[in-house]
Enzyme design. Sequence first.
Site, short mmCIF file in Angstrom:
data_model
loop_
_atom_site.label_atom_id
_atom_site.label_comp_id
_atom_site.label_asym_id
_atom_site.label_seq_id
_atom_site.Cartn_x
_atom_site.Cartn_y
_atom_site.Cartn_z
N ASN A 162 0.96 -1.27 -0.02
CA ASN A 162 -0.14 -0.06 -0.11
C ASN A 162 0.86 1.14 -0.04
O ASN A 162 2.19 1.06 -0.02
CB ASN A 162 -0.95 0.06 1.33
CG ASN A 162 -0.45 0.19 2.45
OD1 ASN A 162 0.47 0.87 2.93
ND2 ASN A 162 -0.39 -1.04 3.22
N ASP B 23 -4.56 -6.45 5.06
CA ASP B 23 -5.54 -7.14 6.02
C ASP B 23 -5.38 -9.01 5.51
O ASP B 23 -5.89 -9.40 6.21
CB ASP B 23 -6.90 -6.69 5.60
CG ASP B 23 -6.98 -5.13 6.33
OD1 ASP B 23 -6.65 -5.13 7.28
OD2 ASP B 23 -7.32 -4.23 5.67
N LYS C 242 8.15 -17.37 -10.62
CA LYS C 242 7.20 -16.15 -11.26
C LYS C 242 6.15 -16.84 -12.12
O LYS C 242 6.27 -17.56 -12.98
CB LYS C 242 8.23 -15.16 -12.17
CG LYS C 242 7.49 -14.13 -12.72
CD LYS C 242 8.32 -13.39 -13.64
CE LYS C 242 7.71 -12.44 -14.48
NZ LYS C 242 8.57 -11.73 -15.39
N ASP D 104 -4.66 -9.68 13.10
CA ASP D 104 -4.62 -8.24 13.60
C ASP D 104 -3.64 -8.22 14.87
O ASP D 104 -4.06 -8.58 15.81
CB ASP D 104 -6.01 -7.83 14.07
CG ASP D 104 -6.38 -6.55 14.25
OD1 ASP D 104 -5.22 -5.90 14.73
OD2 ASP D 104 -7.52 -5.98 14.01
N PHE E 97 -4.00 3.66 14.96
CA PHE E 97 -4.12 4.46 13.81
C PHE E 97 -5.36 3.89 13.41
O PHE E 97 -5.36 2.89 12.77
CB PHE E 97 -2.97 4.65 13.07
CG PHE E 97 -1.89 5.69 13.60
CD1 PHE E 97 -1.56 5.75 14.94
CD2 PHE E 97 -2.06 6.83 12.83
CE1 PHE E 97 -0.60 6.86 15.21
CE2 PHE E 97 -1.30 7.85 13.18
CZ PHE E 97 -0.46 7.99 14.63
N LYS F 23 -14.14 2.43 15.67
CA LYS F 23 -12.93 1.35 15.52
C LYS F 23 -12.27 1.47 17.01
O LYS F 23 -11.81 0.47 17.33
CB LYS F 23 -11.97 2.02 14.58
CG LYS F 23 -11.03 1.10 14.31
CD LYS F 23 -10.37 1.38 13.10
CE LYS F 23 -11.18 0.97 11.74
NZ LYS F 23 -10.39 1.23 10.44
N LYS G 245 -11.72 -1.98 18.95
CA LYS G 245 -10.38 -2.71 19.02
C LYS G 245 -10.23 -2.83 20.63
O LYS G 245 -8.79 -3.21 20.75
CB LYS G 245 -9.47 -1.63 18.32
CG LYS G 245 -9.30 -1.80 16.63
CD LYS G 245 -8.26 -2.42 16.24
CE LYS G 245 -8.49 -2.45 14.60
NZ LYS G 245 -7.26 -3.00 13.92
O1 C5P Z 1 -8.78 -2.26 11.20
P1 C5P Z 1 -7.95 -1.07 10.74
O2 C5P Z 1 -6.89 -1.86 9.94
O3 C5P Z 1 -8.43 -0.06 9.93
O4 C5P Z 1 -7.04 -0.80 12.02
C1 C5P Z 1 -5.89 -0.02 11.82
C2 C5P Z 1 -5.21 -0.29 13.14
O5 C5P Z 1 -4.93 -1.45 13.38
C3 C5P Z 1 -3.50 0.40 13.03
O6 C5P Z 1 -3.26 0.96 14.25
C4 C5P Z 1 -3.13 -0.69 12.38
O7 C5P Z 1 -1.39 -0.64 12.45
C5 C5P Z 1 -3.43 -1.79 13.36
N1 C5P Z 1 -3.46 -3.07 12.45
C6 C5P Z 1 -2.53 -4.28 12.96
N2 C5P Z 1 -2.83 -5.27 12.21
C7 C5P Z 1 -3.60 -5.46 11.21
C8 C5P Z 1 -4.29 -4.44 10.87
C9 C5P Z 1 -4.41 -3.43 11.61
O8 C5P Z 1 -1.98 -3.87 14.05
N3 C5P Z 1 -3.78 -6.91 10.65
#
Ligand code: C5P
Length: 397
Positions: A211, A280, A290, A308, A325, A339, A343
């Site tokens: 990204n 994600d 390849k 996560d 974040f 969120k 979380k």
């Molecule tokens: O759910 P979302 O991806 O929007 O959440 C963002 C937050 O969760 C950020 O702080 C990001 O660093 C953290 N995050 C994480 N592991 C993931 C996805 C997001 O630590 N797999």
Amino acid sequence: MKLAGKHIVLGLSGGIACYKAAELARGLVKAGASVQVVMTEAARHFITPVTMQALSGRPVFTDQWDSRISNNMAHIDLTREADAVLIAPCSADVMRKLVHGAADDLLSTLCLARPASLPLLVAPAMNVEMWENPATQRNAAQLRADGVTLLGPVAGEQACGETGLGRMMEPEALLDELDAFFHPKILQGRLLLITAGPTFEPIDPVRGITNLSSGKMGYAIARAARMAGADVTLVSGPTALPPPTGVRLLPVTTARQMHEAVMANVAGQQVFVAVAAVADWRVAEVSSRKIKKQDGATPSLAFEQNPDILAAVAALPSAPYCVGFAAESEDLLEHGAAKRRKKNIPLLVGNIGHQTFGRDDNELVLFDDTGHHLLPRASKEALADRLVAEIATRLAH
Ligand code: C5P
């Protein structure tokens, strides 16, 4: 940057590292400091006062009998408005002089005559054998005992062709150290773990999914926390940024590697800041070769969920203070508050994804259990300082 508005007396003594002092003077001026350069006789063999005058924007002093100061007391006047004296490069001989209270040239005399409250920092630069000589080591220990801050030296290849400890720290690192010196130590001794940058999920040996995160915000927070006195571990996805000075950097590529590195280092941490834009999903089956282009056919990829990381840390029995974040593209206020609750973390920092990725400035919204408030648009460095202050306040309560 806490260097803005500071007045620094920059002393140069004899050593080939004088060429780096030119860059240092330029960096100090760029950071908004005023710089008064003082050079020893030996320093003038390596770089001219004209160069240092052009870079600092002020006449350079080299002589204690300089008639430009009306009372002829350059050794007193030059330090009275100063916020710090930095000697870079500091030769073995100037170290010796400082230890013994010598006053036989302008630089040594002004150091001896400086007010007791005026900090003296020195960046030693010399041949490895000179540095390791017991006499120099005794002098270094005595300077530390006298309250002088030693910056470096660092190891590496030396101008004389030998290798080892003795190189002067790079100008960028010295600027960082001096900046840190002026920062209030609001996170002194705190252990802080932070994730930053994007992750990269491979498809095959040459392709992958990532990204637009540049890592700038996370690196700025790591730096600000370190300036505030924290012991910082930075787990970073692939970025083009130089490692921040004084921070333990653990480079990773994929989300699973980031998860592993975080879990292996989270024990004992007091703060966890998840800034990384973690993918994600990952590709379920990474091809070891390849994937070849076939006429008319497009490959289909199956995905699996990545762990996560933030949720995993927040769920630990003795979880650190967690800061998340959220990069949203719309309805930030609504999504941010939801969120944070989902979380289950005390502080969530929201920003608009396409207005932050890769940029040098940002605008943040902080969500906590009292509601939300805005940190208006500013450089990522300034916002990182603000955020570190917010974290420190919350930890203190
Ligand atoms: O759910 P979302 O991806 O929007 O959440 C963002 C937050 O969760 C950020 O702080 C990001 O660093 C953290 N995050 C994480 N592991 C993931 C996805 C997001 O630590 N797999």
